[in-house]
Design an enzyme around this catalytic site. Structure first.
Site, mmCIF file in Angstrom:
data_model
loop_
_atom_site.group_PDB
_atom_site.id
_atom_site.type_symbol
_atom_site.label_atom_id
_atom_site.label_comp_id
_atom_site.label_asym_id
_atom_site.label_seq_id
_atom_site.Cartn_x
_atom_site.Cartn_y
_atom_site.Cartn_z
ATOM 1 C CD GLU A 52 -3.168 5.687 6.495
ATOM 2 O OE1 GLU A 52 -2.959 5.706 4.993
ATOM 3 O OE2 GLU A 52 -1.955 5.061 7.379
ATOM 4 C CB SER A 71 4.644 -2.262 11.610
ATOM 5 O OG SER A 71 4.750 -0.751 12.533
ATOM 6 C CG HIS A 93 -5.630 2.169 5.733
ATOM 7 N ND1 HIS A 93 -5.650 3.055 5.901
ATOM 8 C CD2 HIS A 93 -4.889 1.521 4.878
ATOM 9 C CE1 HIS A 93 -4.614 2.445 6.371
ATOM 10 N NE2 HIS A 93 -3.688 1.493 5.633
ATOM 11 C CE LYS A 133 0.061 2.876 4.721
ATOM 12 N NZ LYS A 133 -0.109 3.486 6.193
ATOM 13 N N GLY A 175 2.688 1.418 10.737
ATOM 14 C CA GLY A 175 3.473 3.490 10.586
ATOM 15 C C GLY A 175 4.375 3.726 12.131
ATOM 16 C CD GLU A 221 -3.612 -2.688 6.667
ATOM 17 O OE1 GLU A 221 -2.780 -3.011 6.747
ATOM 18 O OE2 GLU A 221 -4.558 -1.376 6.556
ATOM 19 C CG ASN A 237 -1.892 1.307 1.662
ATOM 20 O OD1 ASN A 237 -1.857 2.043 0.872
ATOM 21 N ND2 ASN A 237 -2.368 1.362 2.756
HETATM 22 P P1 PGA Z 1 2.309 0.245 7.483
HETATM 23 O O1 PGA Z 1 1.350 0.447 6.790
HETATM 24 O O2 PGA Z 1 3.181 -1.346 6.880
HETATM 25 O O3 PGA Z 1 3.519 1.252 6.911
HETATM 26 O O4 PGA Z 1 2.491 0.524 8.914
HETATM 27 C C1 PGA Z 1 0.099 -0.535 6.955
HETATM 28 C C2 PGA Z 1 -0.753 -0.262 5.987
HETATM 29 O O5 PGA Z 1 -1.384 1.082 6.379
HETATM 30 O O6 PGA Z 1 -1.254 -0.849 5.483
#
Ligand code: PGA
Length: 252
Positions: free
Chosen positions: A101, A213, A99, A13, A175, A169, A11
């Site tokens: 976010e 992560s 997601h 983003k 992150g 997630e 992803n």
């Molecule tokens: P990350 O993000 O691997 O940077 O923690 C995962 C995601 O948001 O899908």
């Protein structure tokens, strides 16, 4: 051993420009070298601006493309939005939906995610539906309640193994460099599997990805947990070297 073919999806983003094609080319090279020794599927979900360009690069590579969101409608007066048929037309096979976010930053509710997933299915896209608890919810012991509610509310009828993937997630793991304990991941995935199997004829064979992560140094361990059928990788998917090192967990 599970007979579900795993998926490692990246992803991106809001990262990536046309020059990022160099990373895609490196992933294609890695995948070609791995050939039959690689036992998973790969996917990159770049910003929508790059899907058509990357589709040309990825043709025949075995690496699929996905979007990061779609509108519920096919077309119309929705400035700034992108529809599922548009993603499909650009070369995407899938779309990430719900997601955290977008749930937190754009007010997406379960019922919005559900409608988007139905739109994705109607357009022939695989819906990668994200669920996961916040740190506060985990501390209050509400993790499975939250995931259960999100699954009930965000997944439409008609989900099957070839059109729906669930990504677990934990919001606090995204992150942050933090991941749940292995038994916590296994518990959440086992719970999701049971809910899927209760509701859908193919619930036992739908893929459940872990995200949050995932890095080269923890991927092998996480992917080996029961009911973990691959990963949704954010930050570590931007560089081919890191993404391929994560995918290498599935090299024979
Ligand atoms: P990350 O993000 O691997 O940077 O923690 C995962 C995601 O948001 O899908």
């Amino acid at each position: 051993m599970s007979s579900i073919r795993p998926l490692v999806a990246g992803n991106w983003k809001m990262n990536g420009v046309r020059a990022s094609a160099a990373e895609i080319a490196a992933m294609v090279e890695w995948r070609a070298k791995a050939a039959g020794a690689f036992g998973a599927d790969l996917m990159i979900c770049p910003p929508a601006t790059l899907i058509a360009q990357f589709a040309a690069l990825l043709e025949g590579s075995g690496i699929a493309l996905g979007g990061q969101d779609c509108h519920t409608r096919e077309a119309g007066p929705f400035t700034g939005e992108i529809s599922a048929p548009m993603l499909r037309d650009a070369g995407a096979a899938a779309v990430i939906l719900g997601h955290s976010e977008r749930r937190a930053g754009h007010g997406e509710r379960d019922r919005d995610v559900k409608e988007k997933a139905a739109a994705a299915h109607a357009a022939g896209l695989i819906a990668i539906i994200c669920v996961g608890e916040t740190l506060g919810e985990r501390r209050m012991g509400l993790t499975l309640d939250v995931i259960g509610r999100q699954l009930r509310g965000s997944l439409p009828d008609g989900c099957a193994a070839n059109n729906t993937i669930v990504a677990y997630e934990p919001v606090w793991a995204i992150g942050s460099g933090l991941t749940p304990q292995p038994q916590e991941i296994a518990q959440a995935h086992g719970f999701i599997r049971a809910r899927l199997a209760d509701r859908y004829a193919e619930g036992a064979s739908m893929r459940i990805l872990y995200g949050g992560s995932v890095k080269p140094d923890n991927a092998r361990h996480i992917f080996a947990l029961p009911q973990v059928n691959g990963g949704l990788v954010g930050g570590a998917s931007l560089k081919a070297s890191e993404f391929c090192a994560i995918a290498a967990a599935y090299l024979a």
